[in-house]
Design an enzyme around this catalytic site. Structure first.
Site, short mmCIF file in Angstrom:
data_model
loop_
_atom_site.label_atom_id
_atom_site.label_comp_id
_atom_site.label_asym_id
_atom_site.label_seq_id
_atom_site.Cartn_x
_atom_site.Cartn_y
_atom_site.Cartn_z
N GLU A 106 -3.57 -6.36 15.38
CA GLU A 106 -3.14 -5.05 14.87
C GLU A 106 -4.30 -4.05 15.00
O GLU A 106 -4.07 -2.85 15.13
CB GLU A 106 -2.65 -5.15 13.42
CG GLU A 106 -1.76 -3.98 13.03
CD GLU A 106 -1.03 -4.18 11.71
OE1 GLU A 106 0.21 -4.22 11.71
OE2 GLU A 106 -1.71 -4.30 10.67
N GLU A 136 10.84 -4.83 3.76
CA GLU A 136 10.87 -6.26 3.41
C GLU A 136 10.44 -6.45 1.96
O GLU A 136 11.08 -7.18 1.18
CB GLU A 136 9.91 -7.05 4.32
CG GLU A 136 10.27 -7.04 5.79
CD GLU A 136 9.65 -5.85 6.56
OE1 GLU A 136 9.42 -4.79 5.94
OE2 GLU A 136 9.44 -6.00 7.77
N LYS A 170 10.30 -0.45 13.49
CA LYS A 170 10.76 -0.14 12.12
C LYS A 170 11.82 0.95 12.16
O LYS A 170 12.84 0.89 11.48
CB LYS A 170 9.59 0.34 11.26
CG LYS A 170 8.61 -0.72 10.85
CD LYS A 170 7.63 -0.08 9.86
CE LYS A 170 6.40 -0.94 9.66
NZ LYS A 170 5.39 -0.32 8.85
N GLY A 211 -4.55 -1.98 5.53
CA GLY A 211 -3.82 -3.15 5.01
C GLY A 211 -4.48 -4.46 5.39
O GLY A 211 -4.67 -5.35 4.56
N ARG A 212 -4.88 -4.59 6.66
CA ARG A 212 -5.45 -5.87 7.11
C ARG A 212 -6.89 -6.06 6.66
O ARG A 212 -7.50 -7.09 6.96
CB ARG A 212 -5.30 -5.99 8.63
CG ARG A 212 -5.82 -4.81 9.41
CD ARG A 212 -5.34 -4.82 10.84
NE ARG A 212 -5.75 -3.63 11.58
CZ ARG A 212 -5.08 -2.49 11.62
NH1 ARG A 212 -3.95 -2.38 10.95
NH2 ARG A 212 -5.51 -1.46 12.31
N HIS A 252 -2.80 -33.19 18.88
CA HIS A 252 -1.63 -34.03 19.18
C HIS A 252 -0.44 -33.17 19.60
O HIS A 252 0.70 -33.63 19.51
CB HIS A 252 -1.29 -34.90 17.96
CG HIS A 252 -2.44 -35.80 17.59
ND1 HIS A 252 -2.60 -37.05 18.14
CD2 HIS A 252 -3.51 -35.59 16.79
CE1 HIS A 252 -3.72 -37.58 17.67
NE2 HIS A 252 -4.29 -36.71 16.84
N LYS A 270 0.84 -1.20 0.00
CA LYS A 270 0.00 0.00 0.00
C LYS A 270 0.87 1.25 0.00
O LYS A 270 0.65 2.18 -0.76
CB LYS A 270 -0.92 -0.04 1.23
CG LYS A 270 -1.81 1.15 1.37
CD LYS A 270 -2.71 0.99 2.57
CE LYS A 270 -3.33 2.32 2.95
NZ LYS A 270 -4.14 2.24 4.16
O1 F6P Z 1 3.91 -2.78 9.64
C1 F6P Z 1 2.56 -3.02 9.63
C2 F6P Z 1 1.97 -2.71 8.29
O2 F6P Z 1 1.87 -1.35 8.12
C3 F6P Z 1 0.60 -3.36 8.16
O3 F6P Z 1 -0.41 -2.60 8.70
C4 F6P Z 1 0.52 -3.54 6.69
O4 F6P Z 1 -0.45 -4.47 6.34
C5 F6P Z 1 1.92 -4.01 6.37
O5 F6P Z 1 2.73 -3.24 7.24
C6 F6P Z 1 2.36 -3.85 4.95
O6 F6P Z 1 2.30 -2.53 4.55
P1 F6P Z 1 2.40 -2.13 3.01
O7 F6P Z 1 1.25 -2.77 2.30
O8 F6P Z 1 2.35 -0.65 2.98
O9 F6P Z 1 3.71 -2.67 2.48
#
Ligand code: F6P
Length: 549
Positions: free
Chosen positions: A355, A211, A514, A269-270, A386, A205
């Site tokens: 979150e 990452e 972060k 995002g979620r 189990h 987003k």
């Molecule tokens: O670090 C948390 C977060 O901001 C989430 O809320 C989000 O889903 C995820 O990182 C990924 O964010 P992006 O879609 O901006 O890469």
């Protein structure tokens, strides 16, 4: 207002004193019609709340609490597109993403549907071209593998849904999900892929997530290395698409505008599976099935909007969670799907719940008067039996669970589904009702044991029971019912956030780590930073000594 000061909360505290020692056995004995009172249906979807430690009076008091917290008006504000995510000045409009009607949404004057429909059409056109083999890689090959590069909400939703709906997947198109910064996820995958027939979706987003950008850069280098002398821009244009609200950033990365699928700041995002973040899913199941998923979610939106609180599934689910957490003292919630295809659901719900509501500061900036969201965890139920179920049965903790089953298997092998369902129902019953000393003794006597042995074994054979659970029954795990299930959880989280007085749609708690990671990077690369704490400095020195950074 702090809800814990309300008369409704106080009434629940008083009521708790009357019922907290009641066993689920007693609740069932007192009301032979308990299942019909507390197992609610939404068409062919069933939510059995009868194994929660509540009477009908408890439910009535909880519903009164929801009214006191103004759940209905907050719900209407959400669906009206008000900026209820006030700390980020944003509306929360994921219901628009599954709005399939012809008209405007949320209102005629503030209508987001033209942009939503435009992106949906883009997803349809693109996915049809890829799925039919019309979209070709740089050497003319059709696409056979799709890799979604994203993390958090840009990974968990489509990954969970692609696994859940694997019975619907395109036979010649495989989707993969890479979220981890650890090269151990991307490197072995790349070894199995042919760059000529691989498509990457960079899903972010913000298009700033470290990452995702690192993985995208590595994937781009891998692709370009194999493309040799080909025009770089043209190669990237055949193999990279982006899903983002930051189209300029994505453009700078090299993804052409026509390969970008927009999302907006009013999609958290979620809560973004329903947006173009679902593109990897669309590529595997096709747009028609994706729209079935949206239809299911939209059906739950309608139910949430129109059903009186007393019979409203997300409202009741949210309130029962509050009862368990704030009145009975549960600290966790176990998500236990008895369905292999739902194996990624616990992780998805962890983000959705924790979150959203893992916060202790209220909407008005003051500390909450109660502990909000429990710790959400889970595993495929039959595997958990189990592993950790011993603790659920006899470990002494109060651990509420959500059991999730599909009455029909999506991979029907003869002789599998009946025993699977039997196990699920047996576990929820055993957790609820336990085994008394008398029953344990009768069992041991039935096995022909001597009295001395019975005396020795008896304490171990008793199960306290009284563990609350909800059982959610899908007639089958198809896109429609998955959409219904996920929207149920989304609205449950919303209801809980409203009652606790939380803004469920921001996530400031993810920022600090972060920021620190950015600060530590130079130290790991050999630029000492004496301002760091002793533990961090020590760990950095150790990593530098033994690692290759
Ligand atoms: O670090 C948390 C977060 O901001 C989430 O809320 C989000 O889903 C995820 O990182 C990924 O964010 P992006 O879609 O901006 O890469």
């Amino acid at each position: 207002m702090d809800i814990t000061h309300s008369p409704e909360w106080q009434a629940l505290l008083a009521h708790r004193e009357q019922v907290k020692h009641r066993h689920l056995r007693d609740f069932f004995a007192a009301d032979p019609e308990r299942f019909s009172h507390l197992a609610l249906r939404h068409n062919d979807f069933l939510a059995d709340f009868s194994k929660q430690r509540v009477s009908q009076e408890t439910v009535a008091l909880l519903v009164a609490l929801a009214r006191a917290a103004e759940v209905e008006s907050w719900r209407d504000r959400l669906f009206a597109g008000e900026a209820i995510n006030f700390s980020e000045h944003r509306a929360v409009l994921h219901p628009a993403l599954r709005f399939l009607g012809p008209g405007p949404f949320p209102t005629a004057t503030d209508n987001v549907m033209p942009q939503v429909r435009q992106v949906r059409q883009h997803m349809r056109d693109f996915s049809e071209r890829v799925r039919s083999g019309l979209w070709r890689g740089f050497s003319g090959e059709a696409i056979r593998n799709v890799v979604n590069l994203g993390i958090g909400g840009s990974d968990l939703g489509p990954k969970m849904a692609a696994k859940a709906l694997s019975a619907y997947e395109h036979p010649g198109l495989h989707v993969h999900f890479v979220s981890n910064l650890d090269g151990a996820q991307l490197a072995p995958l790349l070894e199995t892929l042919d760059p000529r027939s691989t498509l990457f979706i960079v899903a972010s987003k913000t298009f700033t997530t470290q990452e995702t950008l690192r993985n995208a850069q590595t994937a781009r280098e891998w692709l370009l290395a194999s493309a040799g002398e080909e025009n770089r821009e043209a190669v990237i244009a055949r193999h990279f698409v982006g899903v983002t609200a930051a189209t300029e950033e994505a453009g700078r990365f090299g993804i052409p505008q026509e390969n970008l699928f927009a999302m907006w700041d009013w999609v958290g995002g979620r809560y973004s599976l329903w947006s173009a973040v679902g593109l990897a899913l669309v590529l595997t199941i096709g747009m028609t099935q994706f729209e079935r998923l949206l239809t299911g979610a939209q059906a739950m939106d309608k139910h949430f909007l129109e059903t009186p609180l007393e019979r409203n599934l997300p409202v009741l689910m949210g309130l029962l969670g509050i009862w368990n957490t704030n009145f009975l003292g549960a600290e966790t919630l176990a998500i236990l799907p008895y369905n292999e295809s739902l194996r990624a659901l616990p992780a998805y719900l962890q983000q959705l719940e924790m979150e959203s509501n893992g916060k202790t500061i209220s909407r008005t900036g003051s500390p909450l008067g109660c502990q909000p969201n429990p710790i959400v965890w889970g595993e495929i139920g039959i595997n958990g039996q189990h592993a950790f179920f011993q603790l659920l049965h006899q470990g002494g903790w109060l651990i509420p669970s959500d059991f999730i089953i599909s009455a029909t298997s999506d991979y029907p092998l003869p002789g599998h589904n009946g025993p699977l369902l039997a196990n699920c129902l047996a576990q929820s019953a055993a957790l609820a009702f336990g085994r008394t000393e008398g029953e344990a003794r009768a069992d041991l006597e039935g096995e022909g044991r001597q009295e001395a042995e019975i005396q020795a074994l008896l304490p171990y054979k008793v199960f306290a029971g009284n563990q609350p659970s909800t059982t959610l029954v899908l007639p089958r795990l198809d896109p429609y019912h998955l959409g219904l299930l996920l929207a149920l959880y989304e609205h449950k989280v919303f209801v809980q956030g409203v009652v606790w007085g939380i803004n469920s749609f921001d996530q400031w708690g993810v920022e600090l780590g972060k920021k620190l990671a950015r600060r530590l990077q130079p130290a790991l690369e050999g630029h000492p930073d004496d301002s760091l704490d002793a533990s961090t400095r020590g760990l950095i020195a150790y990593c530098r000594r033994y690692g290759q950074l």
